[in-house]
Design an enzyme around this catalytic site. Structure first.
Site, PDB file in Angstrom:
ATOM      1  N   TYR A  86       0.834  -1.209   0.000  1.00  0.00           N
ATOM      2  CA  TYR A  86       0.000   0.000   0.000  1.00  0.00           C
ATOM      3  C   TYR A  86       0.867   1.257   0.000  1.00  0.00           C
ATOM      4  O   TYR A  86       2.026   1.245   0.432  1.00  0.00           O
ATOM      5  CB  TYR A  86      -0.922   0.025   1.219  1.00  0.00           C
ATOM      6  CG  TYR A  86      -0.195   0.190   2.528  1.00  0.00           C
ATOM      7  CD1 TYR A  86       0.039   1.464   3.074  1.00  0.00           C
ATOM      8  CD2 TYR A  86       0.277  -0.914   3.231  1.00  0.00           C
ATOM      9  CE1 TYR A  86       0.718   1.618   4.264  1.00  0.00           C
ATOM     10  CE2 TYR A  86       0.954  -0.764   4.424  1.00  0.00           C
ATOM     11  CZ  TYR A  86       1.183   0.503   4.939  1.00  0.00           C
ATOM     12  OH  TYR A  86       1.864   0.651   6.121  1.00  0.00           O
ATOM     13  N   PHE A  96       2.224   9.762   3.399  1.00  0.00           N
ATOM     14  CA  PHE A  96       2.507   9.622   4.826  1.00  0.00           C
ATOM     15  C   PHE A  96       2.972   8.219   5.208  1.00  0.00           C
ATOM     16  O   PHE A  96       3.503   8.013   6.293  1.00  0.00           O
ATOM     17  CB  PHE A  96       1.289  10.013   5.673  1.00  0.00           C
ATOM     18  CG  PHE A  96       0.032   9.240   5.367  1.00  0.00           C
ATOM     19  CD1 PHE A  96      -0.188   7.973   5.884  1.00  0.00           C
ATOM     20  CD2 PHE A  96      -0.938   9.792   4.547  1.00  0.00           C
ATOM     21  CE1 PHE A  96      -1.340   7.265   5.603  1.00  0.00           C
ATOM     22  CE2 PHE A  96      -2.100   9.086   4.252  1.00  0.00           C
ATOM     23  CZ  PHE A  96      -2.308   7.816   4.783  1.00  0.00           C
ATOM     24  N   ASP A  97       2.797   7.243   4.331  1.00  0.00           N
ATOM     25  CA  ASP A  97       3.277   5.895   4.636  1.00  0.00           C
ATOM     26  C   ASP A  97       3.274   5.064   3.366  1.00  0.00           C
ATOM     27  O   ASP A  97       2.447   5.278   2.462  1.00  0.00           O
ATOM     28  CB  ASP A  97       2.397   5.225   5.697  1.00  0.00           C
ATOM     29  CG  ASP A  97       3.035   3.958   6.257  1.00  0.00           C
ATOM     30  OD1 ASP A  97       4.274   3.867   6.258  1.00  0.00           O
ATOM     31  OD2 ASP A  97       2.305   3.057   6.682  1.00  0.00           O
ATOM     32  N   ILE A 116      -8.024   0.206   9.744  1.00  0.00           N
ATOM     33  CA  ILE A 116      -9.117   1.174   9.673  1.00  0.00           C
ATOM     34  C   ILE A 116     -10.323   0.571   8.949  1.00  0.00           C
ATOM     35  O   ILE A 116     -10.187  -0.349   8.139  1.00  0.00           O
ATOM     36  CB  ILE A 116      -8.666   2.476   8.981  1.00  0.00           C
ATOM     37  CG1 ILE A 116      -8.158   2.204   7.570  1.00  0.00           C
ATOM     38  CG2 ILE A 116      -7.608   3.194   9.815  1.00  0.00           C
ATOM     39  CD1 ILE A 116      -7.827   3.453   6.771  1.00  0.00           C
ATOM     40  N   TYR A 142      -9.148   7.807  10.434  1.00  0.00           N
ATOM     41  CA  TYR A 142      -8.645   8.111  11.766  1.00  0.00           C
ATOM     42  C   TYR A 142      -9.485   9.114  12.539  1.00  0.00           C
ATOM     43  O   TYR A 142      -9.045   9.642  13.568  1.00  0.00           O
ATOM     44  CB  TYR A 142      -7.190   8.588  11.662  1.00  0.00           C
ATOM     45  CG  TYR A 142      -6.319   7.471  11.166  1.00  0.00           C
ATOM     46  CD1 TYR A 142      -5.820   6.518  12.035  1.00  0.00           C
ATOM     47  CD2 TYR A 142      -6.068   7.330   9.810  1.00  0.00           C
ATOM     48  CE1 TYR A 142      -5.069   5.464  11.579  1.00  0.00           C
ATOM     49  CE2 TYR A 142      -5.316   6.271   9.343  1.00  0.00           C
ATOM     50  CZ  TYR A 142      -4.821   5.334  10.234  1.00  0.00           C
ATOM     51  OH  TYR A 142      -4.087   4.280   9.779  1.00  0.00           O
ATOM     52  N   PHE A 159      -5.580   5.697  -0.360  1.00  0.00           N
ATOM     53  CA  PHE A 159      -4.680   4.548  -0.315  1.00  0.00           C
ATOM     54  C   PHE A 159      -4.675   3.845  -1.659  1.00  0.00           C
ATOM     55  O   PHE A 159      -5.738   3.580  -2.228  1.00  0.00           O
ATOM     56  CB  PHE A 159      -5.126   3.545   0.746  1.00  0.00           C
ATOM     57  CG  PHE A 159      -4.998   4.025   2.155  1.00  0.00           C
ATOM     58  CD1 PHE A 159      -3.803   3.909   2.835  1.00  0.00           C
ATOM     59  CD2 PHE A 159      -6.093   4.586   2.797  1.00  0.00           C
ATOM     60  CE1 PHE A 159      -3.695   4.338   4.148  1.00  0.00           C
ATOM     61  CE2 PHE A 159      -5.987   5.016   4.107  1.00  0.00           C
ATOM     62  CZ  PHE A 159      -4.773   4.901   4.786  1.00  0.00           C
TER      63      PHE A 159
END
Length: 448
Positions: A86, A96-97, A116, A142, A159
């Site tokens: 991902y 962010f990731d 999530i 979140y 994502f």
């Protein structure tokens, strides 16, 4: 991204929790696909707000856009283990990731709240090899607070997810991959049928895509499975199911029809089969603490008989489970039994349990447990010939020759004509002599 255990519980996992997965089952990508994936790893391929609304109530909280089609028709089911790659970005394109940046695939159990909500919903709609964009509002990500410092308050997240593989859970005791379950429908409540429970189930068995049985069955778990054509793997799986639950259960030969197969069902030898199992209803079995003394004694007689049947069939692990139940029923309350006949019966059952457990452990090659149970048997009956003999066998196995010889000598005091005990004493003497000669030779060579 998501440092700390509290955040990991709400979303994906901390970097330390990522697990490298084998993706050998996934087809090798061609060079064009690899280039596309490399580009996708750096930035989202579509704008936020694009895609199909996949939320149950169509509130627009999770939008899915397929970027590359997957293979086949199979989709992951609730409680399957899935592995993915991902890349997560904010709506302004800030990354962010990324599991790709770490070159480390991410694995989680679907539908268990480990990630999530948007992921639990989105990944459940994907096929193997599929690449999709999931746009998740804060309600499905979140929340209002976000996850500082990387996830702002009330943030919509994008994502890009690639589903690499998924599989059911191995529920076999041996964890040998022999019983794989996948949840087709979740059950109700918390209770599960225990051994001895009367159940009503529906079975649909298939081999190579062909149905070989499709029927309702009423039987007693752990007792009348064989009489009703219920294979071992299904019988065991039922003890893990809830009422009205439906599973797909994949069985290896040792949990189904074994080396012989089942000719009348057109199942060849050593065949792997699949069942759809639905637990329609069952009656709860009384727990030990709910039973009175008579019920515990009767239950002990039943499990003793079942243990003997398993032992004669070479199923020592199953026999062990039955004999242990006798001790579970009786050992704690034995001293409180007031009726003399009941007390005598309980003592006899516990003595038999220890002796039979010792015999099983001899078969499974666990000499220390043999010694333990024989010693407990001798506490109840200090002149028990079988207990001395089996303990002697176990001590001989671990080369405790002096104590083994003492046990076999005790057998001969009880029965001077016991030929097996005489032979064991002779064998011990021979082993001791042989080992002394070997030691003498070894130490002699050291000083030559």
């Amino acid at each position: 991204f998501l440092e700390g255990s509290s955040r990991a519980a709400r979303g994906l996992k901390t970097d330390q929790e990522h697990t490298t997965l084998s993706v050998n089952s996934f087809p090798v990508q061609n060079s064009n696909q690899s280039n596309i994936m490399a580009e996708n790893a750096d930035q989202p391929t579509a704008l936020a707000g694009e895609g199909e609304d996949i939320t149950p109530n169509k509130d627009g909280g999770v939008l899915k856009k397929v970027l590359r089609e997957g293979e086949g028709d199979d989709l992951p089911l609730s409680e399957d283990t899935v592995s993915v790659h991902y890349v997560g970005t904010l709506t302004d394109g800030t990354k962010f990731d990324s599991s790709r940046d770490r070159d480390d695939t991410f694995k989680f159990t679907l539908g268990k709240g480990q990630v999530i909500k948007g992921w639990d919903l989105g990944v459940a709609t994907m096929k193997r090899g599929e690449l999709a964009q999931l746009t998740c509002t804060s309600e499905y990500a979140y929340g209002k607070r976000g996850s500082p410092p990387k996830i702002p308050e009330d943030a919509t997240l994008i994502f890009e997810v690639e589903l690499l593989d998924f599989c059911g859970e191995d529920i076999s005791e041996e964890k040998d991959g022999g019983i794989i379950r996948r949840v087709l429908k979740k059950g109700a409540g918390y209770d599960r049928p225990k051994e001895g429970a009367a159940t009503e189930i529906h079975l649909k068995g298939t081999y190579n895509g062909e149905t070989f049985e499709d029927r309702d069955v009423q039987y007693i778990v752990g007792e009348t499975a064989g009489d009703n054509g219920v294979v071992e793997g299904v019988d065991y799986a039922l003890t893990k199911m809830k009422k009205e639950e439906k599973w797909r259960v994949q069985l290896k030969p040792q949990y189904a029809f074994g080396d012989d197969g089942k000719a009348d069902l057109n199942i060849p030898p050593k065949a792997e089969v699949e069942y759809e199992v639905e637990l329609k209803s069952f009656e709860k079995v009384k727990e030990s603490w709910q039973m009175d003394t008579k019920e515990k004694l009767d239950a002990s007689d039943k499990v003793k008989a079942k243990g003997t049947t398993f032992f004669k069939g070479g199923k020592y692990k199953e026999a062990l489970m039955q004999y242990k139940k006798i001790l579970d029923y009786l050992e704690f309350d034995a001293e409180r039994i007031e009726d003399e006949d009941d007390k005598k019966r309980a003592d006899q059952l516990m003595l038999a349990a220890h002796l039979n457990l010792a015999m099983c452990y001899l078969k499974t090659g666990e000499p220390n447990k043999v010694i333990e149970h024989c010693s407990k048997a001798l506490e109840k009956d200090p002149t028990n010939e079988k207990a001395y003999f089996r303990r002697g066998q176990a001590r001989f196995t671990i080369r405790d020759y002096d104590d083994a010889k003492s046990d076999f000598t005790a057998v001969l005091k009880i029965d001077p004509n016991n030929k097996a005990a005489k032979n064991q004493v002779t064998a011990i003497v021979q082993h001791q002599k042989k080992e002394r000669e070997q030691e003498k030779k070894m130490y002699g060579n050291m000083f030559d």
